[in-house]
Design a protein around this motif. Structure first.
Motif, PDB file in Angstrom:
ATOM      1  N   ALA A 122       0.832  -1.204   0.000  1.00 19.17           N
ATOM      2  CA  ALA A 122       0.000   0.000   0.000  1.00 19.17           C
ATOM      3  C   ALA A 122       0.866   1.253   0.000  1.00 19.17           C
ATOM      4  O   ALA A 122       0.586   2.221  -0.727  1.00 19.17           O
ATOM      5  CB  ALA A 122      -0.922  -0.015   1.228  1.00 19.17           C
ATOM      6  N   ILE A 123       1.934   1.225   0.795  1.00 20.49           N
ATOM      7  CA  ILE A 123       2.821   2.397   0.842  1.00 20.49           C
ATOM      8  C   ILE A 123       3.404   2.669  -0.545  1.00 20.49           C
ATOM      9  O   ILE A 123       3.450   3.817  -1.013  1.00 20.49           O
ATOM     10  CB  ILE A 123       3.941   2.190   1.883  1.00 20.49           C
ATOM     11  N   ALA A 124       3.803   1.568  -1.225  1.00 24.29           N
ATOM     12  CA  ALA A 124       4.385   1.741  -2.561  1.00 24.29           C
ATOM     13  C   ALA A 124       3.374   2.376  -3.508  1.00 24.29           C
ATOM     14  O   ALA A 124       3.723   3.256  -4.311  1.00 24.29           O
ATOM     15  CB  ALA A 124       4.848   0.387  -3.087  1.00 24.29           C
ATOM     16  N   LEU A 125       2.123   1.936  -3.411  1.00 27.44           N
ATOM     17  CA  LEU A 125       1.094   2.497  -4.292  1.00 27.44           C
ATOM     18  C   LEU A 125       0.799   3.954  -3.933  1.00 27.44           C
ATOM     19  O   LEU A 125       0.610   4.804  -4.806  1.00 27.44           O
ATOM     20  CB  LEU A 125      -0.187   1.657  -4.212  1.00 27.44           C
ATOM     21  N   ILE A 126       0.777   4.253  -2.615  1.00 24.23           N
ATOM     22  CA  ILE A 126       0.513   5.630  -2.171  1.00 24.23           C
ATOM     23  C   ILE A 126       1.637   6.554  -2.640  1.00 24.23           C
ATOM     24  O   ILE A 126       1.408   7.642  -3.150  1.00 24.23           O
ATOM     25  CB  ILE A 126       0.337   5.681  -0.636  1.00 24.23           C
ATOM     26  N   GLU A 127       2.845   6.042  -2.469  1.00 22.73           N
ATOM     27  CA  GLU A 127       4.004   6.834  -2.865  1.00 22.73           C
ATOM     28  C   GLU A 127       3.939   7.189  -4.351  1.00 22.73           C
ATOM     29  O   GLU A 127       4.214   8.302  -4.767  1.00 22.73           O
ATOM     30  CB  GLU A 127       5.293   6.043  -2.574  1.00 22.73           C
ATOM     31  N   LYS A 128       3.523   6.169  -5.131  1.00 20.38           N
ATOM     32  CA  LYS A 128       3.493   6.337  -6.578  1.00 20.38           C
ATOM     33  C   LYS A 128       2.352   7.233  -7.045  1.00 20.38           C
ATOM     34  O   LYS A 128       2.532   8.093  -7.903  1.00 20.38           O
ATOM     35  CB  LYS A 128       3.381   4.967  -7.243  1.00 20.38           C
ATOM     36  N   TYR A 129       1.167   7.040  -6.444  1.00 21.93           N
ATOM     37  CA  TYR A 129      -0.010   7.716  -7.006  1.00 21.93           C
ATOM     38  C   TYR A 129      -0.511   8.898  -6.188  1.00 21.93           C
ATOM     39  O   TYR A 129      -1.164   9.774  -6.723  1.00 21.93           O
ATOM     40  CB  TYR A 129      -1.146   6.702  -7.206  1.00 21.93           C
ATOM     41  N   ALA A 130      -0.191   8.943  -4.874  1.00 20.99           N
ATOM     42  CA  ALA A 130      -0.717  10.050  -4.057  1.00 20.99           C
ATOM     43  C   ALA A 130       0.380  11.072  -3.749  1.00 20.99           C
ATOM     44  O   ALA A 130       0.107  12.116  -3.165  1.00 20.99           O
ATOM     45  CB  ALA A 130      -1.312   9.509  -2.750  1.00 20.99           C
ATOM     46  N   LYS A 131       1.574  10.761  -4.166  1.00 20.90           N
ATOM     47  CA  LYS A 131       2.706  11.670  -4.066  1.00 20.90           C
ATOM     48  C   LYS A 131       2.799  12.378  -2.721  1.00 20.90           C
ATOM     49  O   LYS A 131       2.756  13.609  -2.638  1.00 20.90           O
ATOM     50  CB  LYS A 131       2.642  12.714  -5.204  1.00 20.90           C
ATOM     51  N   PRO A 132       2.950  11.631  -1.628  1.00 20.02           N
ATOM     52  CA  PRO A 132       3.019  12.258  -0.304  1.00 20.02           C
ATOM     53  C   PRO A 132       4.374  12.949  -0.086  1.00 20.02           C
ATOM     54  O   PRO A 132       5.348  12.647  -0.779  1.00 20.02           O
ATOM     55  CB  PRO A 132       2.854  11.075   0.642  1.00 20.02           C
ATOM     56  N   ARG A 133       4.365  13.845   0.868  1.00 30.04           N
ATOM     57  CA  ARG A 133       5.574  14.596   1.182  1.00 30.04           C
ATOM     58  C   ARG A 133       6.488  13.761   2.078  1.00 30.04           C
ATOM     59  O   ARG A 133       7.687  13.793   1.977  1.00 30.04           O
ATOM     60  CB  ARG A 133       5.153  15.877   1.921  1.00 30.04           C
ATOM     61  N   PHE A 134       5.867  12.944   2.942  1.00 24.37           N
ATOM     62  CA  PHE A 134       6.639  12.245   3.966  1.00 24.37           C
ATOM     63  C   PHE A 134       5.985  10.909   4.328  1.00 24.37           C
ATOM     64  O   PHE A 134       4.773  10.837   4.507  1.00 24.37           O
ATOM     65  CB  PHE A 134       6.725  13.128   5.219  1.00 24.37           C
ATOM     66  N   ILE A 135       6.797   9.872   4.393  1.00 24.90           N
ATOM     67  CA  ILE A 135       6.325   8.576   4.878  1.00 24.90           C
ATOM     68  C   ILE A 135       7.218   8.173   6.032  1.00 24.90           C
ATOM     69  O   ILE A 135       8.442   8.144   5.886  1.00 24.90           O
ATOM     70  CB  ILE A 135       6.388   7.498   3.780  1.00 24.90           C
ATOM     71  N   SER A 136       6.606   7.859   7.159  1.00 27.90           N
ATOM     72  CA  SER A 136       7.409   7.559   8.341  1.00 27.90           C
ATOM     73  C   SER A 136       7.883   6.114   8.342  1.00 27.90           C
ATOM     74  O   SER A 136       7.428   5.300   7.533  1.00 27.90           O
ATOM     75  CB  SER A 136       6.585   7.800   9.608  1.00 27.90           C
TER      76      SER A 136
END
Lengths: 338, 684
Positions: B265-279
């Motif tokens: 899920a993190i990989a998909l979020i990173e790719k498609y939701a372009k977050p500023r920060f992932i802890s």
């Protein structure tokens, strides 16, 4: 009176015999009733009958004449007697005169009832397994959690209990059995292996009633236990059974499935015309945990079990479209099956 | 479950036709109900029914693994994404208060997600599986659930109070409003996720309305955990609230899938939701491990159980294809490592089943048991039951099958159901008693048949009746025969006149059957039953044992079913009859000498029962009278009002000699005189 007849010559006596015989035949032919026949008999063979009269003349004859006439007159007497007897038998074969007989009046049927199609289906299945050496046994419908679940390897709070929604009783720690598999455990507790039993009976599940569901229905459970019973034996026995029930060209499909009390488990489908594959029963190799719960040696023993729904079988066999017919007990339904 | 073919192709090569795949899956135990094209998409959908023991199939990865095993294809196993070193989140922590209910809880804090459009492939696959697109973050959690089987939950981090995530039991009187807008009262058994103030999710079942992610959400806390099946199941059932999440947690998720699902899920979020920060991951507890991670399987045992000629290499090949890391242990044994997603496999027999279903049930031979049956006995009770059934049907009655559960309709529940067994959770609120007698069921059958115009309604049923013994606190369940006769015994025909059923027809069926069953003596004695006309009801005694009763149902009862014809009713306990009758049939000498028949006709008051006089004749003529039968009953004419004339046929028989008139004259006159004296009778 004997001497009085001596005046007749032997010749005339001898010629009178065929005349009398001819007349007797003619008269007998006209006889239609038993009374007429009796009158005829009296006329010829009675005390004053014509043949009796002829016999009287014997007294007036001697020697060869007596012998010759005697033979002839006796022959005549015997022939008339026989004719009377055979005529009499024709009267005895038929009945006294009566009104005009109409054989087409409606037959009067004995008032018999019928056995319910559910029972008939159970009987048929029990008979087939009887020939394979399976004995019919019965168990209680009000059961405990142990027999309905625990002993069948269905732990408390396990999702597999979902499929077995259950009625519980107000009194005591009891429930209404949701499957006839309960009988497996009871039989194993009571008897020593080897075992071949078949257990039909009512089961209960809180299902909404519709054309194919009811909160009460019937199942039949089979169990075989021995030292060397295999999964291949299960396949063979089920195929034999289903061919016997549905016909020798029955096509089957054995499909892996899950039941907590058997492993491997399967569902058996039957090829049903345009409807394709229809699920018909569940079966499998007895799970070692079930043997343990019943106090059997799970290392030494092997076995198989199967269970099927009676209503479904009866519906297929008789093309009954709605399960509710079975419990409505409309006599117009019940009298269709025998 | 709906499974998309395109999605499966990420993990396995699908060789058309799809119908063949469907059939192979079905014959491996993963039943495909149907396979059809997805409208408007270049995709096919498999509708699969998954048994409760296989939660690992509740995902595209699981189904793909099974296709690979069944069709002997290679499985492209998903790989754990490489996790970069991420910084610990400031302030976020997990307070895991109940490790039994939640052995393992993980989460990440993600800042600055953008509410971008869900990519088309994801939307299409979700839509094919029947999931509506909601928002990118929610779609990703649903996507991961369907792909991996791991349920996730995303909280709007800005709507949480504080930064401590509590995993705890619900507090007394605690309330919770779920995403579906419904408010639920919680119980102390329920496991919840709480922030510093309140419950924000029903663990594993559903998230809360207050912390739901929305289009405005910028920062999220993403949860991935292993909740214990029993707790999720309990809460879900109690609240009658189930979800795709609870469905999987109840059946047990793969503990390794907790980490894998989260990272996917993190990989998909990173790719498609372009977050500023992932802890970095904050976690608590331990991943549950299997009790028996290694099982040794005997080849010989496998062959013996299945009756199929399997070889060791075949067993190894099948198990490895299914994801069981298996190696030859000895010439006869196989060492099998159980993967974390197969908690259902705990003993060798579980592996035998795996081998059998992939080998193919259709490839296992069909044989018949070789040993002779142990016995050929037949249950005597079943035989009695079959005889009773055949007798009743031959006597004109139709067998019914009515429900064992009855309502209180027409009953005085306090009296008549005092010994009945009740049902706590009836499917139909009315049917809440296990019947202690047949008659209410028969009344219903008679009503139903009268309503369409049936003239002749004789019915019977053989079933269990149930009684509660309050003193012993026990339930008795016995096999009974019930009979009810209503309407005409015979309709008018061109030959015979019509006649209604009578009480005596029912007693006739009972006496006839009992004699047939081996009863030497059947007696009827007066009793009272609240639902029968009294006096008139009788018990049925077989060879001294009370077996049942017979009578006419009281019109006061019948009116509840709108039945306006007399109903004669009897029920007999088959088990009691079985103990009372003799199974043996012993030859009795056929009399060599002729019998003499004499009639005895007496006029007695109406109050004198015929049966009493019959018994008296038998008693007085003991040893010489072999049969007494009432052949005429007459009232009116020269018989005074209040009196009746009874005419009996009395048969005298001796086994030693030809009886002469003189021999019996004295006995016959003696009997007559005694009856005149005892019952104030007169000869007519």
């Amino acid at each position: 009176m004997g001497q009085a007849g001596s005046g007749l010559s032997l010749f005339s006596l001898m010629t009178s015999i065929p005349e009398i015989e001819k007349e007797a035949q003619k008269e007998l032919g006209l006889v239609k009733t038993a009374q007429d026949l009796e009158a005829f008999r009296v006329a010829y063979l009675g005390k004053k009958g014509r043949i009796t009269g002829l016999m009287e003349h014997l007294k007036g004859l001697d020697g060869e004449a007596k012998k010759q006439f005697g033979i002839e007159v006796n022959r005549l007497k015997q022939s008339v007697q026989e004719a009377i007897q055979s005529k009499k038998e024709t009267f005895e074969d038929s009945l006294p005169a009566r009104e005009v007989f109409d054989p087409t009046l409606a037959p009067v049927l004995p008032q018999t009832g019928k056995i319910h199609p559910i029972t008939q289906t159970i009987q048929e299945i029990v008979r087939i397994f009887d020939r394979l050496g399976f004995e019919m046994v019965q168990g209680p419908e009000i059961e405990t959690e142990f027999y309905n679940f625990t002993a069948l390897n269905i732990p408390l709070d396990h999702p597999s209990r979902d499929g077995f929604d259950t009625f519980y009783t107000k009194q005591g720690q009891h429930l209404l059995r949701s499957q006839t598999s309960t009988v497996q455990i009871r039989v194993m507790q009571q008897r020593k292996p080897p075992l071949r039993v078949i257990a039909p009976g009512r089961v209960y599940r809180p299902d909404a009633v519709d054309a194919s569901h009811s909160f009460m229905f019937h199942q039949i459970e089979g169990l075989m236990v021995d030292e060397d019973v295999t999964f291949s034996d299960l396949k063979g026995v089920l195929h034999l059974f289903l061919k016997e029930l549905f016909g020798s060209d029955t096509k089957l499909r054995f499909r892996p499935h899950y039941f907590p009390f058997t492993e491997p488990s399967m569902e058996v489908d039957i090829r049903w015309g345009k409807k394709g594959w229809l699920e018909i029963l569940g079966a499998g190799t007895v799970h070692p945990n079930v043997f343990k719960q019943a106090g059997y040696d799970s290392k030494r023993l092997q076995g198989f079990a199967f269970g099927l729904g009676i209503e479904r079988m009866a519906m297929l066999r008789h093309q009954i479209p709605d399960i509710r017919h079975f419990y409505d007990n409309d006599l117009r339904f019940l009298r269709q099956f025998s | 479950m709906k499974v998309s073919a395109n999605w499966l192709k990420d993990f396995v090569t699908l060789n058309p036709p799809f119908e063949k795949i469907a059939e192979d899956l079905t014959l491996a135990g993963l039943e495909v109900k149907k396979v059809e094209p997805v409208p408007g998409q270049k995709d096919h959908l498999f509708e699969i029914e998954i048994t409760s023991n296989r939660p690992d199939w509740l995902s595209h990865i699981g189904v793909a693994r099974e296709i690979a095993a069944a069709q002997n294809l290679s499985f492209k196993a998903p790989e754990m994404p490489k996790v970069p070193n991420r910084p610990m989140p400031q302030g976020w922590k997990i307070n895991l208060k109940d490790q039994e209910a939640c052995p393992y809880y993980t989460g990440v804090y993600i800042e600055g997600v953008q509410n971008l459009a869900t990519p088309d492939f994801m939307k299409d696959r979700l839509a094919a599986c029947g999931i509506r697109s909601i928002s990118l973050i929610v779609d990703i959690t649903n996507y991961v659930l369907l792909e991996t089987g791991q349920p996730l939950h995303a909280f709007d981090a800005d709507l949480l109070s504080g930064q401590e995530i509590q995993v705890r039991r619900a507090k007394a009187e605690e309330k919770f409003t779920a995403i579906n807008g419904q408010a639920y009262p919680l119980a102390s058994h329920d496991l919840v996720i709480g922030d510093s103030e309140k419950a924000v999710a029903l663990a594993g079942v559903m998230g809360g309305k207050d912390t739901e992610v929305s289009a405005r959400t910028r920062n999220i806390f993403l949860e991935s955990a292993f909740f214990h099946p029993r707790f999720v199941r309990h809460t879900s059932r109690r609240l009658n609230l189930s979800s795709d999440s609870s469905y999987r947690f109840e059946r047990r998720v793969d503990p390794e899938g907790v980490d894998y699902g989260r990272e996917r899920a993190i990989a998909l979020i990173e790719k498609y939701a372009k977050p500023r920060f992932i802890s970095a991951v904050v976690k608590a507890g331990q991943k549950p491990v299997l009790a028996k991670p290694v099982i040794h399987l005997s080849v010989q045992e496998t062959v013996k159980k299945l009756g199929a000629p399997l070889k060791q290499h075949q067993i190894l090949s099948i198990l490895n294809r299914l994801g069981f890391d298996s190696k030859q242990d000895s010439a006869e044994s196989v060492k099998v490592h159980i993967p974390s997603f197969r908690a259902d496999v705990t003993e060798p027999v579980d592996l035998i089943e795996e081998v059998a279903r992939i080998y193919g049930f259709e490839n296992i031979p069909e044989t018949l048991p070789v040993r002779a049956p142990a016995g050929v006995s037949q249950s005597p009770l079943y035989r009695l039951e079959e005889d009773a059934r055949n007798y009743c049907a031959a006597a004109g009655c139709y067998e019914t099958v009515t429900f064992s559960l009855i309502s209180t309709h027409g009953l005085d529940a306090e009296k008549e159901l005092a010994q009945a067994v009740g049902v706590n959770n009836p499917q139909n609120q009315e049917l809440s008693w296990m019947r202690p007698f047949f008659w209410p069921s028969f009344c219903q059958v008679i009503q139903k048949n009268l309503s369409w115009g049936a003239q002749r309604i004789p019915v019977f049923e053989i079933a269990n009746l149930y009684h509660w013994n309050a003193a012993k606190k026990s339930i008795t369940e016995q096999r009974w025969l019930g009979i009810a006769l209503a309407g005409k015994f015979r309709e008018k025909s061109w030959l015979d006149s019509e006649r209604n059923y009578s009480f005596y027809d029912l007693k006739g069926i009972l006496s006839g059957w009992l004699e047939h069953a081996g009863a030497e003596e059947v007696c009827f004695r007066e009793i009272e039953k609240s639902f029968l006309i009294n006096p008139g009801a009788e018990t049925i005694t077989v060879n001294g044992e009370v077996c049942g009763y017979v009578g006419e149902i009281h019109p006061r009862k019948l009116k509840h079913w709108d039945v306006n014809v007399p109903v004669y009713f009897a029920e007999v306990c088959l088990e009691n009859v079985l103990t009372a009758v003799s199974q043996k049939r012993i030859f009795a000498e056929i009399p060599k000498y002729p019998s003499i028949t004499r009639d005895l006709s007496v006029t007695v008051a109406d109050s004198v029962n015929s049966g009493v006089i019959e018994e008296e004749i038998k008693k007085l003529g003991k040893g010489i009278v072999t049969h007494v039968e009432l052949f005429d009953l007459f009232r009116g004419g020269r018989v005074p009002k209040g009196y009746k004339n009874l005419a009996y046929r009395v048969i005298y028989q001796s086994l030693e000699k030809t009886l002469l008139s003189e021999d019996i004259q004295k006995v016959h006159s003696g009997i007559a005189a005694r009856i005149v004296e005892k019952y104030q009778a007169s000869f007519q």
